[in-house]
Design an enzyme around this catalytic site. Structure first.
Site, PDB file in Angstrom:
ATOM      1  N   ASP A 115     -39.921   1.084 -18.848  1.00  0.00           N
ATOM      2  CA  ASP A 115     -39.688  -0.338 -19.046  1.00  0.00           C
ATOM      3  C   ASP A 115     -40.888  -1.148 -18.556  1.00  0.00           C
ATOM      4  O   ASP A 115     -41.470  -0.832 -17.517  1.00  0.00           O
ATOM      5  CB  ASP A 115     -38.424  -0.747 -18.282  1.00  0.00           C
ATOM      6  CG  ASP A 115     -38.018  -2.179 -18.528  1.00  0.00           C
ATOM      7  OD1 ASP A 115     -37.777  -2.535 -19.688  1.00  0.00           O
ATOM      8  OD2 ASP A 115     -37.938  -2.953 -17.544  1.00  0.00           O
ATOM      9  N   GLU A 170     -45.324  18.498 -15.054  1.00  0.00           N
ATOM     10  CA  GLU A 170     -44.839  19.626 -14.254  1.00  0.00           C
ATOM     11  C   GLU A 170     -43.676  20.336 -14.952  1.00  0.00           C
ATOM     12  O   GLU A 170     -43.330  21.463 -14.601  1.00  0.00           O
ATOM     13  CB  GLU A 170     -44.373  19.146 -12.882  1.00  0.00           C
ATOM     14  CG  GLU A 170     -45.472  18.560 -12.001  1.00  0.00           C
ATOM     15  CD  GLU A 170     -44.906  17.922 -10.748  1.00  0.00           C
ATOM     16  OE1 GLU A 170     -43.677  18.048 -10.505  1.00  0.00           O
ATOM     17  OE2 GLU A 170     -45.671  17.294  -9.995  1.00  0.00           O
TER      18      GLU A 170
END
Length: 531
Positions: free
Chosen positions: A214, A266
């Protein structure tokens, strides 16, 4: 389990699931209500996964469902690592993720790193602490101007109307680019970055497939907090120019996105897309460099009127912005912050006809598509009565701006009267109009001429037909008020007529048309796919 891919990230991304995905934005409050309180929830979404699979979407984007006092309907987050009881609990979220994956649908969620709720534990501690304290350093507190500090630190306006500063009892002011209940975080504080990384890993460990960031052009603030130039365009849903509006698109924001990318990488096969209301193509493109976000919302197509020249310019700008970066463009016509495109294109039968034409243009383009819940039903904006309006923009503008509630009305699923199967409650959090009886999903599913059937057909062709291959376009010569392009690689041709009369079709066989055809002529307000 968290393991970096054995392949270089650039190679892994070339075949990633999100590169040509169709995402479906679920405005959680308005999609489906399972517990009968008139507000949509996570179990409601789960109950409609079969519908979403039938529609043919690849992934969902869920708007915030985190703990919140709901001053901005969830974009004021009090705890980013828990579910608000209004929407369910963590067990309900886990059930949704598991069952969505069984339906071959990915789950992506919003994160809100620009600000928190004023009820967040950090902000409450800041209010209890003294100026200059570590607690206040997590936010943007400043002394005011004037002889008594009663003048705001600068002239920045809020996106929701009024000033972007609120004074606290000890005399300092805090920054909120949105509502006063949404204080901006200080991204020069390492605690803020560490907390976002913790939030990302929390949801990644629960199986989410990605994030929508956002206000991705927010977060970083210039240290001098220089004034906004009076020439700046202001307001929610406006693309920003950092040269005149220092509130957004500061260079330091890219450090935040490198952090986000590092964490997401990751976890194999996950992604992040940014909400980027930035005007300049080159500055916009910086957000999707190889070590930053995987995707960026480009709002040019959404902003374009129903005019062939304007739509073509929006397409060209959007393609040029990502050219050479290895990331696909994104396309969207509506979301929870703008009027629905049926209404923007003229409303009524004309708006619906043009909306059908524009979704063919959108789905013919290379890259990623974001649909907004209810657009597949042809829903228009709703003119709500004053008493029903809840958007903070309505209050902050002193009732001058009616806000965004008109595009957020709960979806009609079945039946002839409200709440149309959305809820077991008689009333819904925003009232539905009686005239939506003809727009329910139930009434459209078996109607081959309906908007819903049209979307399903178009999405199936996009997914299964090799004509949609290729990442570049070739534009044809076309009459005034029209355009035609071909997908290099697959050969699909898309033609759009926004003129006042019929025009000759390009050569090829009709694969799908947005409306009735006239022999070898393309009627006005119509688009067609040819192969």
């Amino acid at each position: 389990m968290r393991r970096s891919s054995d392949l270089p990230q650039e190679i892994a991304d070339e075949s990633a699931w999100w590169r040509d995905a169709v995402f479906y934005q679920v405005y959680v409050r308005s999609f489906a209500d399972a517990n009968g309180d008139g507000v949509g929830d996570l179990d409601g979404i789960r109950s409609r996964l079969g519908y979403l699979e039938l529609l043919g979407v690849d992934a969902l984007w869920l708007t915030p469902f985190f703990t919140s006092p709901m001053a901005d309907h969830g974009y004021d987050v009090a705890d980013p690592r828990d579910v608000d009881p209004l929407f369910g609990d963590l067990a309900a979220f886990d059930r949704l993720v598991a069952e969505a994956h069984e339906h071959n649908i990915k789950i992506t969620i919003d994160v809100v790193p620009n600000h928190t709720s004023d009820r967040h534990a950090w902000f409450q501690a800041a209010l209890r602490s003294a100026p200059g304290s570590p607690e206040r350093e997590r936010y943007v507190f400043r002394d005011g101007g004037g002889f008594d500090g009663s003048v705001p630190p600068n002239n920045w306006p809020s996106q929701f109307g009024g000033p972007a500063w609120t004074r606290v009892p000890d005399g300092q002011w805090y920054l909120h680019l949105f509502a006063p209940e949404q204080p901006d975080l200080n991204w020069e504080n390492p605690e803020v970055a560490a907390d976002l990384a913790r939030t990302l890993r929390f949801w990644l460990d629960r199986g989410v497939d990605g994030f929508r960031i956002d206000v991705a052009h927010g977060m970083a603030k210039p240290r001098d907090l220089r004034n906004v130039d009076p020439r700046a365009e202001l307001g929610s849903g406006v693309r920003h120019d950092n040269a005149v509006d220092p509130r957004f698109d500061n260079d330091a924001v890219h450090d935040v996105h490198r952090l986000i990318r590092k964490v997401v990488d990751e976890y194999p096969n996950r992604m992040a897309v940014g909400e980027i209301w930035v005007k300049d193509d080159a500055r916009w493109a910086a957000y999707v460099r190889p070590d930053e976000l995987h995707l960026g919302f480009n709002f040019r197509l959404l902003e374009a009127p129903f005019d062939a020249d304007a739509v073509r310019a929006a397409v060209d700008h959007s393609l040029n912005a990502v050219r050479g970066l290895g990331t696909p463009p994104t396309w969207t016509l509506s979301n929870h912050d703008v009027p629905r495109h049926v209404t923007r294109y003229g409303g009524g039968a004309l708006g619906a006809k043009r909306a059908r034409a524009m979704v063919l243009v959108e789905l013919a383009l290379p890259g990623v598509v974001y649909l907004y819940n209810g657009e597949e039903l042809g829903l228009p904006n709703v003119e709500l009565p004053d008493w029903a309006l809840q958007d903070p923009i309505w209050v902050r503008s002193r009732h001058a701006d009616r806000g965004r509630d008109g595009c957020r009305v709960p979806l009609p699923w079945e039946g002839d009267t409200p709440p149309f199967g959305f809820s077991g409650a008689a009333g819904t959090w925003l009232p539905q109009p009686n005239e939506w009886a003809g727009l329910t999903a139930e009434s459209q599913l078996e109607d081959p001429g309906s908007m819903l059937s049209f979307y399903r057909h178009a999405l199936e062709l996009r997914k299964s037909n090799a004509a949609f291959d290729g990442e570049e376009l070739e534009w044809y010569g076309a009459p005034a008020g029209c355009f035609a392009f071909r997908r290099k690689g697959g050969g699909l041709i898309c033609a759009l007529n926004t003129s006042g009369g019929p025009v000759p079709l390009p050569p090829g066989g009709v694969l799908l048309a947005s409306g009735p055809m006239d022999g070898n002529q393309l009627p006005p307000d119509t688009a067609v796919w040819l192969v």
